[in-house]
Design a protein around this motif. Structure first.
Motif, PDB file in Angstrom:
ATOM      1  N   ASP A  22       7.037  -4.193  -0.072  1.00 11.47           N
ATOM      2  CA  ASP A  22       6.977  -2.732   0.668  1.00 11.47           C
ATOM      3  C   ASP A  22       6.126  -1.976  -0.366  1.00 11.47           C
ATOM      4  OD1 ASP A  22       7.157  -0.204   1.769  1.00 11.47           O
ATOM      5  OD2 ASP A  22       9.339  -0.391   2.442  1.00 11.47           O
ATOM      6  N   GLU A  23       4.876  -1.545   0.025  1.00 17.16           N
ATOM      7  CA  GLU A  23       4.048  -0.756  -1.015  1.00 17.16           C
ATOM      8  C   GLU A  23       3.969   0.689  -0.435  1.00 17.16           C
ATOM      9  OE1 GLU A  23       0.591  -3.017  -0.926  1.00 17.16           O
ATOM     10  OE2 GLU A  23       1.258  -4.525  -2.607  1.00 17.16           O
ATOM     11  N   SER A  24       4.858   1.223   0.466  1.00 15.24           N
ATOM     12  CA  SER A  24       4.819   2.471   0.881  1.00 15.24           C
ATOM     13  C   SER A  24       4.682   3.598  -0.183  1.00 15.24           C
ATOM     14  CB  SER A  24       5.911   2.678   1.914  1.00 15.24           C
ATOM     15  OG  SER A  24       5.942   1.778   3.023  1.00 15.24           O
ATOM     16  N   ALA A  25       5.704   3.446  -1.266  1.00 13.76           N
ATOM     17  CA  ALA A  25       5.570   4.491  -1.988  1.00 13.76           C
ATOM     18  C   ALA A  25       4.276   4.563  -2.625  1.00 13.76           C
ATOM     19  CB  ALA A  25       6.578   4.073  -3.340  1.00 13.76           C
ATOM     20  N   ALA A  26       3.197   3.691  -2.864  1.00 11.97           N
ATOM     21  CA  ALA A  26       2.052   3.820  -3.333  1.00 11.97           C
ATOM     22  C   ALA A  26       1.308   4.587  -2.508  1.00 11.97           C
ATOM     23  CB  ALA A  26       1.515   2.337  -3.719  1.00 11.97           C
ATOM     24  N   HIS A  27       1.402   4.590  -1.256  1.00  9.22           N
ATOM     25  CA  HIS A  27       0.599   5.406  -0.275  1.00  9.22           C
ATOM     26  C   HIS A  27       1.052   6.739   0.060  1.00  9.22           C
ATOM     27  CE1 HIS A  27      -1.745   1.927   0.191  1.00  9.22           C
ATOM     28  NE2 HIS A  27      -0.697   1.304   0.085  1.00  9.22           N
ATOM     29  N   ALA A  28       2.011   7.558  -0.681  1.00  8.23           N
ATOM     30  CA  ALA A  28       2.612   8.623  -0.369  1.00  8.23           C
ATOM     31  C   ALA A  28       1.456   9.725  -0.396  1.00  8.23           C
ATOM     32  CB  ALA A  28       3.494   9.151  -1.486  1.00  8.23           C
ATOM     33  N   GLY A  29       1.276  10.610   0.583  1.00 14.86           N
ATOM     34  CA  GLY A  29       0.195  11.383   0.855  1.00 14.86           C
ATOM     35  C   GLY A  29      -0.838  10.860   1.841  1.00 14.86           C
ATOM     36  N   HIS A  30      -1.031   9.693   1.885  1.00 13.41           N
ATOM     37  CA  HIS A  30      -2.189   9.130   2.618  1.00 13.41           C
ATOM     38  C   HIS A  30      -1.632   8.907   4.222  1.00 13.41           C
ATOM     39  CE1 HIS A  30      -3.199   6.731  -1.026  1.00 13.41           C
ATOM     40  NE2 HIS A  30      -3.611   7.863  -1.260  1.00 13.41           N
ATOM     41  N   GLU A  35       8.235   9.591   5.280  1.00 19.32           N
ATOM     42  CA  GLU A  35       9.135   9.507   4.298  1.00 19.32           C
ATOM     43  C   GLU A  35      10.015   8.577   4.501  1.00 19.32           C
ATOM     44  OE1 GLU A  35      10.556  11.652   1.269  1.00 19.32           O
ATOM     45  OE2 GLU A  35       8.749  12.248   2.519  1.00 19.32           O
ATOM     46  N   GLY A  36      10.545   7.869   3.435  1.00 20.87           N
ATOM     47  CA  GLY A  36      11.615   6.724   3.473  1.00 20.87           C
ATOM     48  C   GLY A  36      11.056   5.258   3.766  1.00 20.87           C
ATOM     49  N   GLY A  37       9.463   5.375   3.511  1.00 17.01           N
ATOM     50  CA  GLY A  37       8.768   4.095   3.479  1.00 17.01           C
ATOM     51  C   GLY A  37       8.586   3.291   4.875  1.00 17.01           C
ATOM     52  N   GLU A  38       8.626   1.747   4.597  1.00 18.09           N
ATOM     53  CA  GLU A  38       8.446   0.894   5.562  1.00 18.09           C
ATOM     54  C   GLU A  38       7.162   1.229   6.359  1.00 18.09           C
ATOM     55  OE1 GLU A  38      12.482   0.614   7.322  1.00 18.09           O
ATOM     56  OE2 GLU A  38      12.699  -1.237   5.846  1.00 18.09           O
ATOM     57  N   SER A  39       6.190   1.748   5.900  1.00 22.32           N
ATOM     58  CA  SER A  39       4.923   1.930   6.677  1.00 22.32           C
ATOM     59  C   SER A  39       3.533   0.972   6.156  1.00 22.32           C
ATOM     60  CB  SER A  39       4.541   3.287   6.546  1.00 22.32           C
ATOM     61  OG  SER A  39       4.297   3.915   5.297  1.00 22.32           O
ATOM     62  N   HIS A  40       3.705   0.663   4.881  1.00 15.00           N
ATOM     63  CA  HIS A  40       2.603  -0.145   4.271  1.00 15.00           C
ATOM     64  C   HIS A  40       3.251  -1.305   3.424  1.00 15.00           C
ATOM     65  CE1 HIS A  40       0.734   3.804   4.725  1.00 15.00           C
ATOM     66  NE2 HIS A  40      -0.372   3.269   4.469  1.00 15.00           N
ATOM     67  N   ALA A  78      -1.553  -5.576   4.160  1.00 12.90           N
ATOM     68  CA  ALA A  78      -2.548  -6.359   3.350  1.00 12.90           C
ATOM     69  C   ALA A  78      -2.142  -7.865   3.381  1.00 12.90           C
ATOM     70  CB  ALA A  78      -2.433  -5.953   2.023  1.00 12.90           C
ATOM     71  N   ILE A  79      -2.804  -8.747   3.657  1.00 11.60           N
ATOM     72  CA  ILE A  79      -2.438 -10.116   3.914  1.00 11.60           C
ATOM     73  C   ILE A  79      -3.164 -11.023   2.864  1.00 11.60           C
ATOM     74  CG2 ILE A  79      -2.266 -12.074   5.614  1.00 11.60           C
ATOM     75  CD1 ILE A  79      -2.612  -9.887   7.742  1.00 11.60           C
ATOM     76  N   GLU A  80      -2.525 -12.041   2.368  1.00 11.47           N
ATOM     77  CA  GLU A  80      -2.940 -12.854   1.410  1.00 11.47           C
ATOM     78  C   GLU A  80      -2.345 -14.355   1.753  1.00 11.47           C
ATOM     79  OE1 GLU A  80      -2.303 -12.004  -2.688  1.00 11.47           O
ATOM     80  OE2 GLU A  80      -2.143  -9.929  -2.124  1.00 11.47           O
ATOM     81  N   ALA A  81      -3.048 -15.072   2.617  1.00 15.81           N
ATOM     82  CA  ALA A  81      -2.601 -16.128   3.272  1.00 15.81           C
ATOM     83  C   ALA A  81      -3.534 -17.411   2.650  1.00 15.81           C
ATOM     84  CB  ALA A  81      -3.193 -15.953   4.886  1.00 15.81           C
TER      85      ALA A  81
END
Length: 90
Positions: A22-30, A35-40, A78-81
């Motif tokens: 969960d990389e949501s915190a790195a995208h705050a404001g984008h 709020e609370g994450g779970e978006s990125h 983001a996908i690394e497959a």
């Protein structure tokens, strides 16, 4: 949301390795941030279903498996497959 992503990918692609971050915190404001994450999220996955498939085809398989997660609010992925036996950088 992370559990939904993991279970969906496990059911559809039987991965040998799977990491969901969960990389949501790195995208705050984008765009799409909640709020609370779970978006990125970032998905790192090794699956035999990727053997002989292009990068685009692999991403399509992941996106298809995660339709329920996108419907519930995942904004970015983001996908690394990789296929088994391919070099993995993570």
């Amino acid at each position: 949301m992370q559990d939904l992503i993991e279970t969906s990918l496990e059911a559809a692609l039987a991965p040998e390795r799977l990491v969901v971050l969960d990389e949501s915190a790195a995208h705050a404001g984008h765009a799409g941030h909640r709020e609370g994450g779970e978006s990125h999220f970032r998905v790192r996955i090794v699956s035999p279903h990727f053997s002989g498939r292009s990068r685009v085809e692999r991403h399509r398989l992941v996106n298809e498996a995660l339709k329920p997660a996108f419907a519930r609010g995942v904004h970015a992925l983001a996908i690394e497959a990789s296929a088994p036996g391919e070099p993995v950088r993570w």
